[in-house]
Design an enzyme around this catalytic site. Structure first.
Site, PDB file in Angstrom:
ATOM      1  N   ARG A   1      -1.178   1.222  -2.972  1.00 51.78           N
ATOM      2  CA  ARG A   1      -0.779  -0.033  -3.616  1.00 51.78           C
ATOM      3  C   ARG A   1      -0.687  -1.151  -2.584  1.00 51.78           C
ATOM      4  O   ARG A   1      -1.123  -2.278  -2.843  1.00 51.78           O
ATOM      5  CB  ARG A   1       0.572   0.132  -4.317  1.00 51.78           C
ATOM      6  N   ARG A   2      -0.154  -0.838  -1.428  1.00 49.68           N
ATOM      7  CA  ARG A   2      -0.022  -1.857  -0.377  1.00 49.68           C
ATOM      8  C   ARG A   2      -1.392  -2.413   0.006  1.00 49.68           C
ATOM      9  O   ARG A   2      -1.576  -3.631   0.109  1.00 49.68           O
ATOM     10  CB  ARG A   2       0.659  -1.249   0.844  1.00 49.68           C
ATOM     11  N   GLY A   3      -2.375  -1.522   0.207  1.00 55.62           N
ATOM     12  CA  GLY A   3      -3.713  -1.979   0.579  1.00 55.62           C
ATOM     13  C   GLY A   3      -4.375  -2.768  -0.526  1.00 55.62           C
ATOM     14  O   GLY A   3      -4.996  -3.811  -0.280  1.00 55.62           O
TER      15      GLY A   3
ATOM     16  N   GLU B   1      -7.820   0.637  -7.694  1.00 55.69           N
ATOM     17  CA  GLU B   1      -7.072   1.783  -8.219  1.00 55.69           C
ATOM     18  C   GLU B   1      -6.025   2.136  -7.180  1.00 55.69           C
ATOM     19  O   GLU B   1      -6.373   2.452  -6.038  1.00 55.69           O
ATOM     20  CB  GLU B   1      -8.009   2.960  -8.458  1.00 55.69           C
TER      21      GLU B   1
ATOM     22  N   CYS C   1      -5.704  11.309  -7.407  1.00 58.30           N
ATOM     23  CA  CYS C   1      -4.994  10.213  -8.069  1.00 58.30           C
ATOM     24  C   CYS C   1      -4.465  10.649  -9.428  1.00 58.30           C
ATOM     25  O   CYS C   1      -3.727   9.898 -10.067  1.00 58.30           O
ATOM     26  CB  CYS C   1      -5.910   9.007  -8.215  1.00 58.30           C
TER      27      CYS C   1
END
Length: 535
Positions: free
Chosen positions: A243-245, A265, A302
């Site tokens: 999520r950070r990336g 994603e 994922c």
């Protein structure tokens, strides 16, 4: 084929002039021998200029010609043989059998995109004839088709070195749409990426395409990826990762003079709801299957099930006991990178020290990069009070949430962020309860599963691998299946165009049998006059 540590630009292998780095043999933690060199700003500029130059000719290739190009990529990947699998296993720690399955999936999705693009389905052509006799206002002649956006930046993922990497689904769907691709390879498996990238590069050469249609860039840091997303020539981004990336790339793209879509994603816990009658009748079976799904790929998919919801009582306690027995038997598996392993260990430490969380089971530990499976439990009330419990733990750990009743199950589901998948385990007697859940689940996830788990993503026209934020940055999209092409096209309407001015796709279908990329009957379909010489 030799791994040379080279970026792939303009049909050539180019040693980057940036910082050097090595791939790591994950099972041993030792550096692999080849040195990889990060791309310089000049390398990035050249790849982008070539991609921009390639766009005009590549977007005009016929569907059959483009389909043949994508099919050639699949053939070239298979021609790499065991070398591709062995290199992938060394760099990721994934077993050869898993990578053989992933290669089959990668080749299968390429061939699917090849068929889809050859058939022209992605164009979504429609014609609404005009009507000069309409009384209120003359009705114009309207035609619509999809056109490609332009060059696309693709970021390879850490956990799928083939299926979401140099020649993976984002690359394949962008190429199918008619978009040149610049891949930023993941530094965890650069040799695997180089081998797969050369398969794409060779296919472009075999099909006589402009050499800028595909480039592969290495970078030990973040500068290359940031530069790609910020550049005006990139028109969309495909990303699979943290999520950070993903949010960092979205921020860059949104601040451009012309913001562009980033299809990222990012995060999903993939809740599993076990309804009462199924729990009572098949609790042991579901427990065993849930542990198998959780520990597949060391929990680094994922779609691994990171959350289990059920109504508290003897049946749930029996479920936890059976799952705990299974967890204790699962040997630790090598994780993809040191960073992922460290983050997983830190997450286990946080969960195990929370007063409202019970550690139900922990798999056997071992030194090195191995990750032990783990099972935790908590109450619905405590789960709702602690946002940290609702976050993804990337690895083979799952949390069981004991709910007092059906109302609490609904409350927990309503509190969750967007998901890639939600699974519901039911028996015939559970169907009325399940029917009430479905409308909520449709708002929560991109794929709903009955009596199964999210692991094992079928590559199919009917598949959706996406979901509301933060599962993906755009819940209307899918990164798997033929719907993935829609991310890289946009509709254009042509009003009152004479036939002599219409783009070729609107005209009569070309003669049958035009399938070979070497067919020269249409110059636009055989752009092999392009040559690029590295200065």
């Amino acid at each position: 084929m030799e791994v040379r540590g080279e970026c792939l630009i303009g049909g050539f292998g180019i040693r980057g002039g940036g910082p050097a780095f090595h791939a790591v043999h994950q099972a041993s933690g030792l550096d692999l021998p080849e040195t990889f060199y990060s791309a310089t700003p000049a390398d990035v500029e050249e790849a982008l200029e070539l991609a921009s130059a390639a766009f005009d000719s590549y977007r005009e290739t016929s569907p059959k010609y483009r389909g043949a190009f994508i099919d050639a990529i699949a053939s070239n990947l298979m021609a790499l043989g065991d070398q591709l699998l062995e290199r992938g296993s060394a760099e990721t720690g994934l077993p050869l059998a898993r990578l053989e399955s992933e290669r089959a999936r990668t080749v299968g999705q390429l061939r699917l995109f090849g068929r889809e693009v050859a058939a022209g389905h992605f164009l979504r052509i429609s014609h609404e004839p005009g009507d000069e006799m309409r009384r209120s206002l003359v009705k114009p002649d309207l035609r619509v088709r999809n056109v490609p956006l332009g060059p696309v930046a693709v970021f390879g993922s850490s956990n799928f070195p083939l299926a979401f990497s140099a020649a993976g689904g984002d690359t394949a769907s962008a190429l199918a749409a008619g978009c040149p691709v610049v891949v930023k390879a993941h530094p965890a498996h650069p040799g695997t990426s180089e081998l797969a990238g050369r398969a794409v590069q060779r296919a472009a050469l075999q099909c006589g395409l402009h050499p800028g249609v595909y480039s592969l860039l290495f970078d030990a840091g973040y500068e290359t990826g940031q530069a790609l997303v910020a550049d005006r020539r990139i028109r969309a981004v495909g990303f699979t990762g943290s999520r950070r990336g993903g949010l960092a790339l979205i921020d860059i793209a949104s601040k451009r003079r012309e913001p562009i879509p980033v299809y990222a994603e990012m995060s999903s816990v993939n809740p599993v709801v076990v309804l009462p009658d199924a729990l009572a009748k098949r609790g042991d079976e579901i427990a065993a299957a849930s542990v198998a799904a959780l520990t597949t790929g060391a929990g680094q998919f994922c779609t691994n099930p990171g959350l289990i919801l059920a109504i508290d009582g003897p049946d749930l306690r029996n479920f936890i006991a059976r799952a705990s027995e299974r967890i204790a038997e699962v040997p630790p598996q090598t994780m993809l990178t040191k960073g992922i392993h460290n983050a997983y260990c830190a997450a286990l430490e946080r969960l195990s020290t929370k007063s409202a969380v019970t550690t139900e089971a922990m798999g056997p530990g071992s030194p090195g990069m191995n990750g032990a499976a783990a099972l935790f439990s908590t109450s619905a009330l405590d789960f709702l009070a602690d946002r940290e419990l609702q976050e993804e733990t990337f690895g083979p750990a799952s949390v069981v949430v004991a709910c007092l009743n059906e109302i609490e199950i609904h409350k927990v589901l309503e509190a969750l962020e967007g998901q890639l998948t939600v699974a519901v385990h039911i028996s015939e007697r559970d169907i009325p309860m399940a029917r009430l859940l479905v409308p909520r689940l449709e708002l929560l996830a991109g794929r709903l599963i009955v009596n199964g788990f999210g692991t094992g993503v079928e590559v199919s026209p009917a598949m959706v691998h996406g979901g509301p934020f933060p599962a993906t940055s755009d819940g209307r999209s899918s990164s798997v299946g033929t719907l993935a092409v829609d991310r890289f096209v946009r509709p254009v309407c042509y009003q009152d165009f004479p036939e002599s001015l219409l783009p070729k796709p609107f005209l009569a279908a070309p003669p049958s049998g035009v399938a070979s990329p070497r067919d020269t009957r249409d110059g636009a379909d055989h752009p092999n006059t392009f040559h690029h010489h590295r200065q």
